[in-house]
Design a protein around this motif. Structure first.
Motif, PDB file in Angstrom:
ATOM      1  N   ALA A  73       0.889  -1.154  -0.036  1.00  0.00           N
ATOM      2  CA  ALA A  73       0.197   0.141  -0.083  1.00  0.00           C
ATOM      3  C   ALA A  73       0.942   1.135  -0.016  1.00  0.00           C
ATOM      4  O   ALA A  73       1.813   1.445   0.556  1.00  0.00           O
ATOM      5  CB  ALA A  73      -0.841  -0.045   1.013  1.00  0.00           C
ATOM      6  N   ARG A  74       0.488   2.229  -0.811  1.00  0.00           N
ATOM      7  CA  ARG A  74       1.032   3.617  -0.873  1.00  0.00           C
ATOM      8  C   ARG A  74       0.455   4.650  -0.310  1.00  0.00           C
ATOM      9  O   ARG A  74      -0.745   4.973  -0.679  1.00  0.00           O
ATOM     10  CB  ARG A  74       1.561   3.990  -2.327  1.00  0.00           C
ATOM     11  N   VAL A  75       0.821   4.920   0.926  1.00  0.00           N
ATOM     12  CA  VAL A  75       0.267   6.145   1.762  1.00  0.00           C
ATOM     13  C   VAL A  75       0.868   7.358   1.394  1.00  0.00           C
ATOM     14  O   VAL A  75       2.030   7.786   1.487  1.00  0.00           O
ATOM     15  CB  VAL A  75       0.556   5.835   3.160  1.00  0.00           C
ATOM     16  N   VAL A  76       0.093   8.290   0.845  1.00  0.00           N
ATOM     17  CA  VAL A  76       0.322   9.409   0.324  1.00  0.00           C
ATOM     18  C   VAL A  76      -0.012  10.631   1.430  1.00  0.00           C
ATOM     19  O   VAL A  76      -1.084  10.513   1.779  1.00  0.00           O
ATOM     20  CB  VAL A  76      -0.236   9.746  -0.871  1.00  0.00           C
ATOM     21  N   ALA A 141      -6.228  -6.159   8.974  1.00  0.00           N
ATOM     22  CA  ALA A 141      -5.126  -5.058   8.481  1.00  0.00           C
ATOM     23  C   ALA A 141      -5.628  -3.918   7.852  1.00  0.00           C
ATOM     24  O   ALA A 141      -4.970  -3.124   8.049  1.00  0.00           O
ATOM     25  CB  ALA A 141      -4.372  -6.093   7.370  1.00  0.00           C
ATOM     26  N   HIS A 142      -6.913  -4.122   6.903  1.00  0.00           N
ATOM     27  CA  HIS A 142      -7.426  -2.986   6.473  1.00  0.00           C
ATOM     28  C   HIS A 142      -7.826  -1.832   7.400  1.00  0.00           C
ATOM     29  O   HIS A 142      -7.655  -1.155   7.157  1.00  0.00           O
ATOM     30  CB  HIS A 142      -8.589  -3.233   5.518  1.00  0.00           C
ATOM     31  N   ASP A 143      -8.597  -2.334   8.534  1.00  0.00           N
ATOM     32  CA  ASP A 143      -8.947  -1.700   9.422  1.00  0.00           C
ATOM     33  C   ASP A 143      -7.673  -0.867  10.021  1.00  0.00           C
ATOM     34  O   ASP A 143      -8.017   0.602  10.478  1.00  0.00           O
ATOM     35  CB  ASP A 143      -9.897  -2.356  10.404  1.00  0.00           C
ATOM     36  N   ALA A 144      -6.661  -1.454  10.457  1.00  0.00           N
ATOM     37  CA  ALA A 144      -5.630  -0.712  11.084  1.00  0.00           C
ATOM     38  C   ALA A 144      -5.113   0.388  10.200  1.00  0.00           C
ATOM     39  O   ALA A 144      -4.724   1.078  10.889  1.00  0.00           O
ATOM     40  CB  ALA A 144      -4.509  -1.927  11.389  1.00  0.00           C
ATOM     41  N   LEU A 145      -4.895  -0.004   9.005  1.00  0.00           N
ATOM     42  CA  LEU A 145      -4.535   0.974   8.249  1.00  0.00           C
ATOM     43  C   LEU A 145      -5.145   2.137   8.087  1.00  0.00           C
ATOM     44  O   LEU A 145      -4.735   3.327   8.028  1.00  0.00           O
ATOM     45  CB  LEU A 145      -4.122   0.497   6.533  1.00  0.00           C
ATOM     46  N   GLY A 163      -2.826   1.239  -3.763  1.00  0.00           N
ATOM     47  CA  GLY A 163      -2.108   0.138  -3.968  1.00  0.00           C
ATOM     48  C   GLY A 163      -2.714  -1.080  -3.797  1.00  0.00           C
ATOM     49  O   GLY A 163      -4.046  -1.180  -3.719  1.00  0.00           O
ATOM     50  N   ASP A 164      -2.171  -2.288  -4.260  1.00  0.00           N
ATOM     51  CA  ASP A 164      -3.130  -3.771  -4.344  1.00  0.00           C
ATOM     52  C   ASP A 164      -3.324  -4.015  -3.045  1.00  0.00           C
ATOM     53  O   ASP A 164      -4.458  -4.924  -2.950  1.00  0.00           O
ATOM     54  CB  ASP A 164      -2.185  -4.610  -5.016  1.00  0.00           C
ATOM     55  N   ALA A 165      -3.093  -3.544  -1.728  1.00  0.00           N
ATOM     56  CA  ALA A 165      -3.475  -4.142  -0.604  1.00  0.00           C
ATOM     57  C   ALA A 165      -4.737  -3.606  -0.149  1.00  0.00           C
ATOM     58  O   ALA A 165      -5.354  -4.305   0.588  1.00  0.00           O
ATOM     59  CB  ALA A 165      -2.197  -3.537   0.536  1.00  0.00           C
ATOM     60  N   ILE A 166      -5.076  -2.558  -0.921  1.00  0.00           N
ATOM     61  CA  ILE A 166      -6.463  -1.798  -0.388  1.00  0.00           C
ATOM     62  C   ILE A 166      -7.222  -2.003  -1.798  1.00  0.00           C
ATOM     63  O   ILE A 166      -8.379  -1.304  -1.853  1.00  0.00           O
ATOM     64  CB  ILE A 166      -6.367  -0.618   0.249  1.00  0.00           C
TER      65      ILE A 166
END
Length: 755
Positions: A73-76, A141-145, A163-166
């Motif tokens: 995941a890319r957090v901007v 994991a989604h909720d934590a992000l 990103g592909d993780a979300i």
């Protein structure tokens, strides 16, 4: 063919319990296999034989550790106006720390250490790498992000993530098939005037679709069949399943109205309408299975899965439908017509002839139905009708000349999604090409040194914004470079850059000491994908149209009828593509249809749509023109045959088209972009093909051609086998040894045909 199907239909009618049990066992067995099957995989694009795929395969072999990495995941992050991201360092570091402690996270790249900060200092991004692949990232994991990014927003930062993780896969909500089935039920009730007759096509279609989609689910993990593949198979299978059963039941009622005993009527219906179903189904199967020639795995899987579901629908129509008719031979009729099957005593030939003669006289005074009046109007004014219809479809097809192809990604998502916002922030801060970098692989004895020399040369190429240092594998024989274009992934100048770099590959390899240079990456893969589809389009059309032409040549024993059918298909599919471009690319009526973000048409859409629409178009051609040929074979003139064909088949073809349009239109309400676009495109294509091409252009062309429409060279006629779709041989055989019949009440026969 007709004789064999007659025997099959009559046998199924008489042994209805055995056939019903057979299909129930199949449904239960396949359903049990599907319920115990693993979850189907996510959609994977691969392009065998292309440079992009060759480079991807090389990277998996030479960089196994990188290939084995999980989702990311890319957090901007963007600082408030008047501040830099360095001013918010404490907030950023706290966010990085929280992300590092989140479930399933393997590592987080700190923007300050990784130097992933924009030139203006306001924007940065942190890359979160997970221990598992994208489909296995848990909700926790989604909720934590999400919770960590929400806290950073509360501290004043603009935070978005991609990103592909979300990238959660769009799932079907079931609305499409529910709407389609509901509208189909209403149309069937109005068509048949009997609830049981209306419910039978729905029941058999759902059984066929259930078996087909359950088989896809059961084989999903083994063959790599995704959920989207199952959905598209359901869409096609439900539509043709209802239509095929509709034609057989409608013909059964017509045979009953002519005074035939129920078992004989079931056999005759299966022998005549069933023959048309078999050949119509074969054209659909040919068109769908023909997608394999494109050699794109995702299209091949979609095509073969849908073709298998259509094959099940055909088998259900010629076996299960006559068996179910055996359970309720009278209740599928209108209430006023049910007395036709009460009498069991056979009529003498003399009385039967007298009854049929009287019915024929009454038919002459019977008021023509709407289909008859429409056909009569067209054959009286064929030139004017033909010109208006062709020009209308041509106008609708004009937007197709502006067709732009692309594949779904974060840049095509709705503007209010966090993925799209992250994509836009990166484009604004790091350049439009940042979201679509090219990956250049370098092979050689000293790949790192060769890669550095190649990188220096690529920096001078027009259209290149930046080139990363070469990174070699442990063996030192392969290196990779990341080349960022100055333009976005879908820009034509990016496509030209890919072509330019590949054209320079040989000279760059020679000058740098590398043995081979390949260009890949998501952008290059999408470019290769579009090019492969463009290159395969003409061979695919030639194969499918050629095979279908031969099939229709066998069915109609005519050269011009198959040619007319193919040209009509080109008109309808062009108009449908024009409608798709106007709505999904230009944004016309986008809000009405719930389209969040108009943009390029999915690359797979035109090819798959052509295959499906061609098969469906031939359905109506076979069903309608078979009745016209049947009348012509029995001595009717060319124009009279057109009107007779419409009198017998016009209403049922209209009902079938409305049902198919309803089924496809229902999928427009789904959230999956490909399914939504496919549903709209197929509904438009059926609308244009059924009502403009088959119901308007076809009778006009037949009126203009006259007897020439049925012309076949003598030598070719002797070579072609007579498949007897219209059932002429069957009638001759039954005339010699007639089956038991029951009396038809005066006027009932033609009244039923009118209805």
């Amino acid at each position: 063919m007709a004789t064999f199907l007659y025997r099959l239909g009559r046998f199924a009618f008489r042994r209805r319990g055995l056939f019903a049990l057979f299909w129930v066992l199949i449904a239960v067995g396949v359903g049990a296999a599907a319920s115990s099957a693993p979850t189907p995989p996510t959609e994977q694009f691969s392009m065998p034989g292309t440079e992009s795929q060759k480079a991807f395969d090389l990277l998996e072999k030479k960089f196994p550790d990188a290939s084995a990495e999980g989702a990311s995941a890319r957090v901007v992050l963007r600082a408030p106006d008047g501040k830099s991201i360095s001013d918010e360092r404490a907030v950023v570091e706290r966010l990085v720390g929280e992300l590092g402690k989140a479930p399933q996270v393997a590592a987080v790249a700190d923007p300050f250490k990784a130097r992933s900060i924009s030139d203006d200092g306001r924007t940065a991004y942190a890359v979160v790498t997970y221990e598992v692949a994208a489909p296995d990232v848990t909700d926790k994991a989604h909720d934590a992000l999400t919770e960590a990014t929400d806290r950073a927003r509360d501290d004043g930062l603009t935070v978005e993530a991609g990103g592909d993780a979300i990238m959660v896969e769009q799932e079907m909500n079931g609305t499409g098939e529910q709407i389609g089935v509901l509208v189909s039920a209403v149309v069937l009730v109005l068509t048949f005037g009997a609830l049981l007759a209306a419910g039978m096509p729905l029941l058999t279609a759902l059984i066929g679709v259930g078996i087909g989609t359950s088989a896809i689910t059961a084989l999903g993990s083994t063959l790599g069949l995704s959920a989207t593949t199952s959905t598209l198979a359901m869409m096609i299978g439900l539509a043709v399943g209802i239509d095929y059963a509709l034609f057989v039941i409608f013909r059964y009622r017509a045979e009953i109205s002519e005074g035939h005993a129920p078992d004989d009527a079931a056999g005759r219906a299966t022998g005549t309408a069933g023959s048309a179903v078999v050949f119509a189904g074969l054209t659909v199967i040919i068109a769908l299975a023909g997608l394999a020639v494109v050699d794109i795995p995702i299209l091949t899987k979609m095509g073969l899965a849908a073709a298998g579901t259509v094959a099940v629908a055909v088998l259900v129509a010629v076996t299960l439908v006559p068996a179910l008719l055996g359970f309720a031979p009278r209740r599928v009729l209108r209430v006023a017509d049910r007395r036709l099957v009460r009498t069991k005593k056979p009529l003498s030939a003399r009385k039967l002839a007298r009854s049929e003669k009287k019915a024929a006289k009454l038919a002459a005074r019977t008021r023509p139905n709407l289909s008859t009046r429409w056909a009569s109007f067209v054959v009286r004014r064929p030139v004017g009708v033909l010109v208006v219809a062709v020009l209308g479809l041509g106008a609708l097809a004009l937007p197709a000349t502006q067709l732009e192809l692309g594949l779904p990604g974060e840049g095509t998502m709705a503007k209010d999604t966090t993925q799209r916002k992250a994509y836009d922030l990166l484009s604004q801060s790091f350049g439009p090409g940042f979201n679509g970098p090219l990956t250049v692989t370098v092979e050689g004895k000293d790949a790192a040194a060769a890669g550095d020399r190649i990188g220096a040369a690529l920096k001078k190429v027009a259209g290149v914004d930046s080139v990363s240092p070469a990174a070699a594998n442990k063996a030192g024989d392969t290196a990779i470079l990341s080349v960022v274009p100055k333009t976005g992934p879908t820009d034509d100048r990016t496509k030209e850059l890919v072509k330019d770099v590949r054209a320079r590959a040989a000279s760059l390899a020679s000058a740098s000491g590398a043995s081979e240079i390949l260009v890949t990456g998501q952008t290059a893969l999408f470019i290769d994908f579009s090019q492969a589809l463009s290159d395969a389009l003409l061979p695919y059309l030639a194969l499918v149209v050629g095979l279908a032409f031969l099939l229709l040549l066998l069915v109609f024993r005519s050269v011009l009828v198959p040619l007319k059918a193919a040209l009509g298909f080109l008109l309808s599919v062009s108009a449908a593509l024009g409608a798709v471009v106007a709505v999904f690319q230009w944004g016309w009526a986008a809000d009405l249809l719930g389209i969040d973000q108009p943009g390029p048409i999915m690359t797979t859409m035109p090819m798959f749509m052509i295959g499906v629409v061609f098969g469906l178009a031939m359905d109506y051609e076979v069903f309608l023109v078979t009745r016209m040929r049947e009348a012509y074979v029995h001595g009717a003139g060319a124009e009279e045959a057109v009107v007779t064909g419409f009198r017998h088949s016009g209403r049922v073809v209209t009902a079938a088209a409305i049902i198919m349009i309803s089924v496809f239109s229902g999928f427009v309400f789904e959230v999956n972009d490909l399914v939504k676009m496919m549903g709209f495109g197929l509904a438009s294509a059926v609308l244009f093909d059924a009502f403009v091409v088959r119901m308007t252009i076809v009778p006009a062309v037949h009126a203009l051609l006259g007897d020439a429409a049925w012309w076949l060279p003598g030598w070719l006629g002797r070579l072609l086998p007579n498949v007897d779709v219209e059932g002429e041989k069957l009638r001759q055989r039954l005339a010699v040894a007639p089956a038991r019949v029951v009396p038809a009440r005066s006027g009932e026969h033609e009244r039923n045909l009118v209805h």
